[in-house]
Scaffold this motif. Structure first.
Motif, PDB file in Angstrom:
ATOM      1  N   ARG A   1     -45.983 -68.408 -31.938  1.00 11.85           N
ATOM      2  CA  ARG A   1     -46.949 -69.355 -32.504  1.00 11.85           C
ATOM      3  C   ARG A   1     -48.285 -68.682 -32.784  1.00 11.85           C
ATOM      4  O   ARG A   1     -48.940 -68.958 -33.790  1.00 11.85           O
ATOM      5  N   ALA A   2     -48.694 -67.787 -31.899  1.00 15.11           N
ATOM      6  CA  ALA A   2     -49.986 -67.117 -32.084  1.00 15.11           C
ATOM      7  C   ALA A   2     -49.958 -66.132 -33.239  1.00 15.11           C
ATOM      8  O   ALA A   2     -50.951 -65.985 -33.973  1.00 15.11           O
ATOM      9  N   ALA A   3     -48.818 -65.450 -33.418  1.00 12.66           N
ATOM     10  CA  ALA A   3     -48.748 -64.384 -34.428  1.00 12.66           C
ATOM     11  C   ALA A   3     -48.281 -64.862 -35.794  1.00 12.66           C
ATOM     12  O   ALA A   3     -48.604 -64.236 -36.809  1.00 12.66           O
ATOM     13  N   SER A   4     -47.511 -65.936 -35.852  1.00 14.34           N
ATOM     14  CA  SER A   4     -46.864 -66.305 -37.111  1.00 14.34           C
ATOM     15  C   SER A   4     -47.823 -66.716 -38.232  1.00 14.34           C
ATOM     16  O   SER A   4     -47.516 -66.449 -39.402  1.00 14.34           O
ATOM     17  N   PRO A   5     -48.984 -67.331 -37.960  1.00 15.72           N
ATOM     18  CA  PRO A   5     -49.884 -67.616 -39.092  1.00 15.72           C
ATOM     19  C   PRO A   5     -50.327 -66.356 -39.832  1.00 15.72           C
ATOM     20  O   PRO A   5     -50.389 -66.337 -41.062  1.00 15.72           O
ATOM     21  N   GLY A   6     -50.636 -65.293 -39.080  1.00 18.61           N
ATOM     22  CA  GLY A   6     -51.009 -64.039 -39.721  1.00 18.61           C
ATOM     23  C   GLY A   6     -49.864 -63.424 -40.487  1.00 18.61           C
ATOM     24  O   GLY A   6     -50.051 -62.844 -41.564  1.00 18.61           O
ATOM     25  N   MET A   7     -48.657 -63.534 -39.948  1.00 13.69           N
ATOM     26  CA  MET A   7     -47.475 -63.044 -40.650  1.00 13.69           C
ATOM     27  C   MET A   7     -47.268 -63.810 -41.951  1.00 13.69           C
ATOM     28  O   MET A   7     -47.016 -63.219 -43.007  1.00 13.69           O
ATOM     29  N   ALA A   8     -47.344 -65.131 -41.863  1.00 14.94           N
ATOM     30  CA  ALA A   8     -47.131 -65.959 -43.048  1.00 14.94           C
ATOM     31  C   ALA A   8     -48.171 -65.661 -44.114  1.00 14.94           C
ATOM     32  O   ALA A   8     -47.871 -65.677 -45.312  1.00 14.94           O
ATOM     33  N   GLY A   9     -49.389 -65.360 -43.682  1.00 15.18           N
ATOM     34  CA  GLY A   9     -50.451 -65.072 -44.640  1.00 15.18           C
ATOM     35  C   GLY A   9     -50.204 -63.842 -45.478  1.00 15.18           C
ATOM     36  O   GLY A   9     -50.681 -63.742 -46.607  1.00 15.18           O
TER      37      GLY A   9
END
Length: 270
Positions: free
Chosen positions: A144-152
């Motif tokens: 959850r913490a890392a996935s927004p940056g990955m998606a970006g």
């Protein structure tokens, strides 16, 4: 394995695969045992790696010091979602870009000692909850913490560490195996959910490894028995399992998600 990425096509979503040497990796429990082997494998291939630790600060800092500018020791208590988030933020700040790859390896207070394991009538909710916290809630917090940056950036790699005991529970470590089975289910459902963002989610499942802190209590006769039952005639090492983790993070696994690869020398099939 090289760091050269296969050529992407216009039909692929996201930014296409990122070579290992350009990835920013977080390894939970990355300072000792299997985690240290995984951290070192990524570092040896040029990646920047946050070596997550809870009680092993000295080991994490010593490993990071071997790779100046690319190794980073970061506190990462997977039982605390807020601290996990802080660790991901600290990693992005340290390396100047979002985390691209996470390896959920941390094992919370567990030793592979068949004689000391709780039998069915001794298994308590507290023991089961402890393993679920470490092996399910912890990985979820890191994802959850890392996935927004990955998606970006349209690229992400999540590799969860499982166990072949789910398929072959020859030693009924009830709490540990149940938690890893839940993590396998989460691996598959998250693969479906995160795939449109260019994020793959896979699992690498080992057997008993020779040797980690967790397996140090295992009698030598057990290792010998496993080796004799394995087509390769030996027990898998942490470095060998780390190779499979690298594969799932590499561009060569760009079309693979939701899978569980058993790495135990052929002991367990499927």
């Amino acid at each position: 394995m090289t760091d050269t990425a296969p050529q992407s096509t216009s039909s692929e979503p996201g930014a296409g695969p990122i070579p290992l040497a350009e990835q920013v990796v977080v390894v939970s429990g990355g300072a000792r045992g299997l985690g240290a082997a995984v951290s070192r494998a990524f570092l040896d291939h040029g990646a920047r790696v946050a070596i997550g630790y809870h009680r092993s600060r000295d080991a994490a800092e010593a490993l990071a010091a071997e790779y100046p500018g690319r190794g980073f020791a970061v506190p990462l208590d997977v039982t605390d979602a807020d601290r996990v988030g802080a660790g991901v933020e600290a990693t992005a700040e340290q390396f100047g870009e979002p985390v691209s790859t996470v390896v959920n390896n941390a094992l919370v207070d567990f030793v592979f000692d068949g004689d000391a394991r709780p039998k069915a009538h001794e298994l308590t909710r507290a023991r089961l909850d402890a393993q679920l916290t470490g092996s399910v809630h912890g990985p979820l917090a890191l994802i959850r913490a890392a996935s927004p940056g990955m998606a970006g950036r349209g690229f992400g790699r999540v590799i969860n560490i499982g166990t072949n005991l789910v398929q072959n529970p020859v030693v009924p470590y009830h709490d540990y195996t149940a938690a890893k089975a839940a993590l396998l289910a989460l691996t598959r459902t998250l693969a479906h959910d995160l795939g449109p963002d260019g994020i793959t989610v896979n699992m690498v499942s080992g057997g008993l490894l020779r040797t980690t802190d967790a397996s140090a209590a295992t009698p030598e006769a057990v290792f010998d028995s496993i080796a004799a039952s394995t087509p390769l005639g030996r027990v898998t090492t942490p470095a060998e399992l780390a190779d499979a983790v690298l594969f799932f993070a590499s561009p060569w696994a760009r079309a693979i998600t939701g899978q569980n690869l058993i790495v135990d020398g052929g002991l367990v099939k499927g």
